[in-house]
Design an enzyme around this catalytic site. Sequence first.
Site, PDB file in Angstrom:
ATOM      1  CG  ASN A  44      18.475 -52.851  -2.892  1.00  0.00           C
ATOM      2  OD1 ASN A  44      17.939 -53.722  -3.560  1.00  0.00           O
ATOM      3  ND2 ASN A  44      18.540 -51.596  -3.288  1.00  0.00           N
ATOM      4  CB  ILE A  45      15.573 -54.136   2.811  1.00  0.00           C
ATOM      5  CG1 ILE A  45      15.574 -55.579   2.291  1.00  0.00           C
ATOM      6  CG2 ILE A  45      14.255 -53.812   3.502  1.00  0.00           C
ATOM      7  CD1 ILE A  45      15.591 -56.636   3.389  1.00  0.00           C
ATOM      8  CD  GLU A  46      16.397 -47.967  -1.527  1.00  0.00           C
ATOM      9  OE1 GLU A  46      15.407 -47.244  -1.761  1.00  0.00           O
ATOM     10  OE2 GLU A  46      17.393 -48.031  -2.266  1.00  0.00           O
ATOM     11  CD  GLU A  57      26.439 -55.877  -2.035  1.00  0.00           C
ATOM     12  OE1 GLU A  57      25.366 -55.390  -1.637  1.00  0.00           O
ATOM     13  OE2 GLU A  57      27.174 -55.329  -2.869  1.00  0.00           O
ATOM     14  CB  CYS A  90      28.642 -49.700  -0.864  1.00  0.00           C
ATOM     15  SG  CYS A  90      28.185 -50.501   0.683  1.00  0.00           S
ATOM     16  CB  CYS A  93      28.861 -54.306   0.946  1.00  0.00           C
ATOM     17  SG  CYS A  93      27.167 -54.050   1.527  1.00  0.00           S
TER      18      CYS A  93
HETATM   19  N1  THU Z   1      23.169 -51.073  -2.875  1.00  0.00           N
HETATM   20  C1  THU Z   1      23.323 -52.406  -2.643  1.00  0.00           C
HETATM   21  O1  THU Z   1      22.375 -53.105  -2.288  1.00  0.00           O
HETATM   22  N2  THU Z   1      24.563 -52.934  -2.821  1.00  0.00           N
HETATM   23  C2  THU Z   1      25.649 -52.235  -3.216  1.00  0.00           C
HETATM   24  O2  THU Z   1      26.729 -52.795  -3.279  1.00  0.00           O
HETATM   25  C3  THU Z   1      25.531 -50.832  -3.586  1.00  0.00           C
HETATM   26  C4  THU Z   1      24.235 -50.192  -3.294  1.00  0.00           C
HETATM   27  C5  THU Z   1      21.844 -50.495  -2.688  1.00  0.00           C
HETATM   28  C6  THU Z   1      21.723 -49.556  -1.523  1.00  0.00           C
HETATM   29  C7  THU Z   1      20.542 -48.718  -1.929  1.00  0.00           C
HETATM   30  O3  THU Z   1      19.355 -49.396  -1.545  1.00  0.00           O
HETATM   31  C8  THU Z   1      20.620 -48.690  -3.439  1.00  0.00           C
HETATM   32  O4  THU Z   1      21.476 -49.732  -3.818  1.00  0.00           O
HETATM   33  C9  THU Z   1      21.149 -47.379  -3.998  1.00  0.00           C
HETATM   34  O5  THU Z   1      22.334 -47.023  -3.404  1.00  0.00           O
END
Ligand code: THU
Length: 132
Positions: A44-46, A57, A90, A93
Amino acid sequence: MTIADKDLIDAAKVARENAYCRYSGFAVGAAILDDNGNMHVGCNIENAAYPLGNCAEASAIAAMVLEGGNRIVRIAVVGGSGDIAPCTPCGGCRQRIHEFGDDDTVIITMDDSNDWQQYSIEELLPASFHLP
Ligand code: THU
């Protein structure tokens, strides 16, 4: 060489270490086995503008498409602990996995306790939207 589930999970764990999650502190890694037998990883990349963040994903799917993969055979997602475990994909995804998956696609989730679950996309996203 066949890539085993343990290899996928291990690769997702390594990818998770590179997660850029300074806002949530919630690190996630994903690894895909594609229809060519190749593996693709993502984290994940915020972003300071929160909605611009990418899930692990989505990053792994982007890598798969870029590297010539067509279908998701198996995907491992590693993340979560305690009250927020396991990290199941989520809603968005689930739709992304559906786009590149099929009835046989396996989604594996694992949390910090090494507890794991296995799902089909039909279980995670019943009555899904798709185009012909
Ligand atoms: N996140 C994912 O990378 N995959 C998921 O299936 C659920 C959530 C990440 C998004 C965000 O960067 C962090 O988790 C918190 O929600």
